[in-house]
Enzyme design. Structure first.
Site, short mmCIF file in Angstrom:
data_model
loop_
_atom_site.label_atom_id
_atom_site.label_comp_id
_atom_site.label_asym_id
_atom_site.label_seq_id
_atom_site.Cartn_x
_atom_site.Cartn_y
_atom_site.Cartn_z
N LYS A 1 -7.61 -17.46 14.00
CA LYS A 1 -6.69 -17.12 12.91
C LYS A 1 -6.23 -15.67 13.05
CE LYS A 1 -8.44 -15.68 8.84
NZ LYS A 1 -7.97 -14.39 8.30
N ASN A 2 -7.16 -14.78 13.33
CA ASN A 2 -6.83 -13.35 13.33
C ASN A 2 -6.08 -12.89 14.56
OD1 ASN A 2 -7.91 -13.24 10.84
ND2 ASN A 2 -9.79 -12.14 11.41
N ARG B 1 -2.94 -10.63 2.94
CA ARG B 1 -2.87 -9.25 3.43
C ARG B 1 -2.22 -9.18 4.79
NH1 ARG B 1 -4.71 -4.05 3.52
NH2 ARG B 1 -5.13 -3.27 5.60
N CYS C 1 -7.85 -7.78 -2.13
CA CYS C 1 -8.75 -8.76 -1.56
C CYS C 1 -10.13 -8.51 -2.16
CB CYS C 1 -8.78 -8.57 -0.04
SG CYS C 1 -9.51 -9.95 0.80
N ARG D 1 -8.11 -2.46 -0.01
CA ARG D 1 -7.40 -2.78 1.24
C ARG D 1 -6.18 -1.85 1.36
NH1 ARG D 1 -8.98 -7.65 3.22
NH2 ARG D 1 -8.41 -6.80 5.25
N PRO D 2 -6.40 -0.56 1.60
CA PRO D 2 -5.27 0.38 1.68
C PRO D 2 -4.39 0.10 2.91
CG PRO D 2 -7.29 1.42 2.40
CD PRO D 2 -7.69 0.07 1.87
N VAL D 3 -3.20 0.63 2.89
CA VAL D 3 -2.29 0.49 4.04
C VAL D 3 -1.78 1.86 4.48
CG1 VAL D 3 -1.59 -1.89 3.55
CG2 VAL D 3 -0.34 0.02 2.49
N ASP D 4 -2.49 2.93 4.08
CA ASP D 4 -2.04 4.29 4.42
C ASP D 4 -1.91 4.51 5.91
OD1 ASP D 4 -4.95 3.98 4.12
OD2 ASP D 4 -5.04 6.03 4.84
N LEU D 5 -2.78 3.89 6.71
CA LEU D 5 -2.71 4.12 8.16
C LEU D 5 -1.50 3.40 8.76
CD1 LEU D 5 -6.53 3.74 8.94
CD2 LEU D 5 -5.19 5.87 8.87
N ASP E 1 -16.89 -9.56 9.65
CA ASP E 1 -16.54 -10.93 9.26
C ASP E 1 -17.68 -11.91 9.48
OD1 ASP E 1 -13.05 -10.80 10.30
OD2 ASP E 1 -14.14 -9.95 8.62
N ILE F 1 -17.90 -1.17 7.21
CA ILE F 1 -16.44 -1.30 7.23
C ILE F 1 -15.91 -1.67 5.85
CG2 ILE F 1 -14.55 -2.65 8.25
CD1 ILE F 1 -16.24 -2.69 10.84
N ARG G 1 -8.39 -21.13 3.94
CA ARG G 1 -7.52 -20.04 4.43
C ARG G 1 -7.78 -19.77 5.91
NH1 ARG G 1 -8.33 -14.64 2.00
NH2 ARG G 1 -7.10 -14.20 3.86
C1 EPZ Z 1 -8.72 -7.34 10.01
O1 EPZ Z 1 -8.28 -6.92 8.74
C2 EPZ Z 1 -9.14 -8.79 9.82
N1 EPZ Z 1 -8.01 -9.59 9.34
C3 EPZ Z 1 -10.29 -8.87 8.80
O2 EPZ Z 1 -10.73 -10.23 8.75
C4 EPZ Z 1 -11.44 -8.00 9.30
O3 EPZ Z 1 -12.47 -8.01 8.32
C5 EPZ Z 1 -10.96 -6.56 9.53
O4 EPZ Z 1 -9.83 -6.57 10.44
C6 EPZ Z 1 -12.04 -5.67 10.11
O5 EPZ Z 1 -12.47 -6.20 11.33
C7 EPZ Z 1 -7.07 -9.99 10.23
O6 EPZ Z 1 -7.14 -9.68 11.40
C8 EPZ Z 1 -5.95 -10.84 9.68
P1 EPZ Z 1 -8.81 -3.04 9.00
P2 EPZ Z 1 -7.51 -5.50 8.61
O7 EPZ Z 1 -7.49 -2.41 8.81
O8 EPZ Z 1 -6.83 -5.14 9.86
C9 EPZ Z 1 -9.65 0.63 6.22
C10 EPZ Z 1 -11.16 -12.31 7.77
O9 EPZ Z 1 -12.16 -12.63 7.11
N2 EPZ Z 1 -8.20 0.87 6.24
O10 EPZ Z 1 -9.38 -3.12 10.38
O11 EPZ Z 1 -6.71 -5.53 7.35
C11 EPZ Z 1 -10.02 -0.66 5.50
O12 EPZ Z 1 -10.10 -0.46 4.11
C12 EPZ Z 1 -10.51 -10.96 7.52
O13 EPZ Z 1 -10.64 -13.01 8.68
C13 EPZ Z 1 -7.70 2.05 5.70
O14 EPZ Z 1 -8.43 2.89 5.21
O15 EPZ Z 1 -8.74 -4.51 8.39
C14 EPZ Z 1 -11.37 -0.97 6.10
O16 EPZ Z 1 -12.37 -0.24 5.43
C15 EPZ Z 1 -11.11 -10.25 6.31
N3 EPZ Z 1 -6.34 2.26 5.71
C16 EPZ Z 1 -11.25 -0.47 7.54
O17 EPZ Z 1 -10.13 0.44 7.54
C17 EPZ Z 1 -5.47 1.36 6.28
O18 EPZ Z 1 -4.24 1.62 6.29
C18 EPZ Z 1 -10.95 -1.58 8.54
O19 EPZ Z 1 -9.87 -2.33 8.02
C19 EPZ Z 1 -6.00 0.18 6.83
C20 EPZ Z 1 -7.37 -0.04 6.80
#
Ligand code: EPZ
Length: 422
Positions: A22-23, A91, A115, A120-124, A309, A331, A401
């Site tokens: 899925k991911n 997301r 979530c 779940r920030p998107v600042d990065l 995960d 994480i 999902r």
């Molecule tokens: C991906 O989410 C996966 N989803 C998640 O799987 C997985 O848990 C996660 O990576 C971590 O491995 C998909 O690939 C669709 P991140 P993603 O950005 O990319 C912080 C599942 O169960 N962060 O790697 O959204 C964030 O809060 C799902 O299949 C910021 O601070 O996660 C977290 O603490 C759940 N700012 C860390 O980084 C940002 O702009 C890692 O999040 C983005 C993220």
């Protein structure tokens, strides 16, 4: 809303095929927008998250056809606005941001839905797009990005306070493929799903090196072409069924896996005393439960560390493993919704800050429980396999999902489960 009844005296054996990831599917489907030509993606799992992504691509103007696991996307003309009612449901819809901005010079994305696993920030993601020269404004819950003169390559560090970002790395890599000049992504995520996306983009004609390491370099090109691609196996689904085989199996075999994506889960299962045996090319794994399993300590980390995960599923296993286990999620430190539900089943778990301390009990007892996030819900199914009586798991849509036909796969392994309309 369906629910799942799980009878606790299930013993699993036999074999199943693991579905496509899925991911990996979600960013790869989004990246088809980078070309006006058609792409064909195979082994896309039939789960609601990928179906939402196909709806978003259609709403953006792409022609989309699906027949079983094969998806054809023809994005000859697309609009830059992702529909709010779809984007808020998932997301991962944020990963159309990079492709839209690169292809049409503009993107309007609603802030993705929150979530249950925590903030779940998107600042990065926004930092990345600004780094490539886009302007970013917030307009009534939407993120509006524009780069009318195109994107320009840059060196951008993508590390957040919890380490690398998977979808943030994906968005930047996708956008950089059509930027002028070179982009360097520092502190990049190195998950197998990022590598699969890079493989897809390179097939399209992108010039990418370093995928799978913390430093990815992208040389921008003028345009990309449509291609065909097979999605990698879903390592989280595989890990989930490996735990099922360790908890309630008498010899379970999983086919269509990748041993090199399952190192962390394998190490913990073996440390806990279970048998994990891959075939010679690492595409099949056979799980045998240990005679005297013991508790272990886990701390999640970016790949190749232990995946966040999979921590809920291992918590279910430790709930009936003699001894003390500690599971820390660095994480998503709030990702412990499953623990309160497992305690209703008699598990002895204490959650403190970003960790859970688990004392194994001999057996859990069935109780009506509530699914929450995708992986927590799968963990409840695993716990139910080792509970006396019949556990009723509500809100099955959380599992649907991200797990393709989980009830059919469990039935194929001999589990006594039934999906009933709520
Ligand atoms: C991906 O989410 C996966 N989803 C998640 O799987 C997985 O848990 C996660 O990576 C971590 O491995 C998909 O690939 C669709 P991140 P993603 O950005 O990319 C912080 C599942 O169960 N962060 O790697 O959204 C964030 O809060 C799902 O299949 C910021 O601070 O996660 C977290 O603490 C759940 N700012 C860390 O980084 C940002 O702009 C890692 O999040 C983005 C993220």
């Amino acid at each position: 809303m369906d629910k799942l009844l799980v009878h606790g005296d299930s013993t699993l054996q036999g074999s199943i095929n693991i579905s496509g990831s899925k991911n990996a599917s979600l960013p790869i489907l989004a990246s088809t927008l980078l070309s006006s030509q058609a792409s064909i993606v195979r082994r896309v799992p039939d789960v609601s998250d990928t179906n939402y992504m196909l709806q978003i691509l259609r709403a953006l103007g792409a022609e989309v056809e699906r027949s079983s696991g094969t998806v054809r996307v023809e994005p000859s003309t697309i609009s830059p606005e992702a529909p709010y009612d779809l984007v808020r449901k998932m997301r991962a819809s944020i990963c159309v941001m990079g492709p839209l901005l690169a292809r049409v010079g503009r993107a309007k994305i609603s802030l993705p839905g929150g979530c249950i696993i925590g903030d779940r920030p998107v600042d990065l993601h926004i930092k990345a797009m600004q780094g490539l020269g886009a302007t970013v404004e917030m307009e009534g819950g939407d993120i509006v990005l524009s780069a009318p003169d195109g994107l320009v390559g840059a060196e951008i560090d993508m590390r957040g306070k919890h380490g690398p970002t998977v979808l943030g790395t994906d968005n930047l890599m996708m956008a950089a493929t059509l930027a002028r000049g070179t982009t360097v992504i520092d502190s990049a995520a190195s998950e197998p799903e990022v590598v699969d996306l890079a493989d897809f983009l390179v097939k399209m004609g992108a010039r990418i090196s370093g995928a799978g390491t913390r430093r990815i370099v992208v040389e921008g090109v003028e345009q990309l072409k449509g291609v065909e691609h097979n999605i990698i196996p879903d390592r989280i689904e595989a890990g989930t069924f490996m735990v099922a085989g360790a908890m309630a199996g008498e010899g379970v075999t999983l086919k269509r896996v990748r041993a090199d994506h399952l190192g962390a889960a394998t190490d913990i299962l073996e440390e806990a005393g279970h048998g994990v045996k891959f075939n010679s090319d690492g595409t099949e794994v056979h799980i045998t439960p240990g005679a005297s399993p013991k508790g272990c300590d886990i701390s999640t980390a970016p790949f190749p560390g232990f995946p966040t995960d999979m921590q809920a599923q291992f918590t279910a296993m430790f709930a009936t493993t003699p001894g003390i286990s500690v599971v820390e999620d660095t994480i998503f430190p709030q990702r412990f919704m499953h623990c309160s539900e497992m305690k209703r089943m008699g598990a002895e778990i204490k959650v403190d800050g970003g960790s859970a301390l688990i004392r194994g009990v001999t057996n859990l007892s069935a109780a009506p429980v509530m699914a929450s996030d995708l992986r927590a819900s799968a963990a409840l199914v695993l716990a139910a396999l080792r509970a006396r009586g019949t556990t009723e798991i509500n809100r099955l849509y959380h599992i649907d999902r991200g797990y393709e036909h989980i009830d059919e796969k469990l039935l194929q392994l001999g589990a006594k489960v039934e999906r009933v309309p709520a």
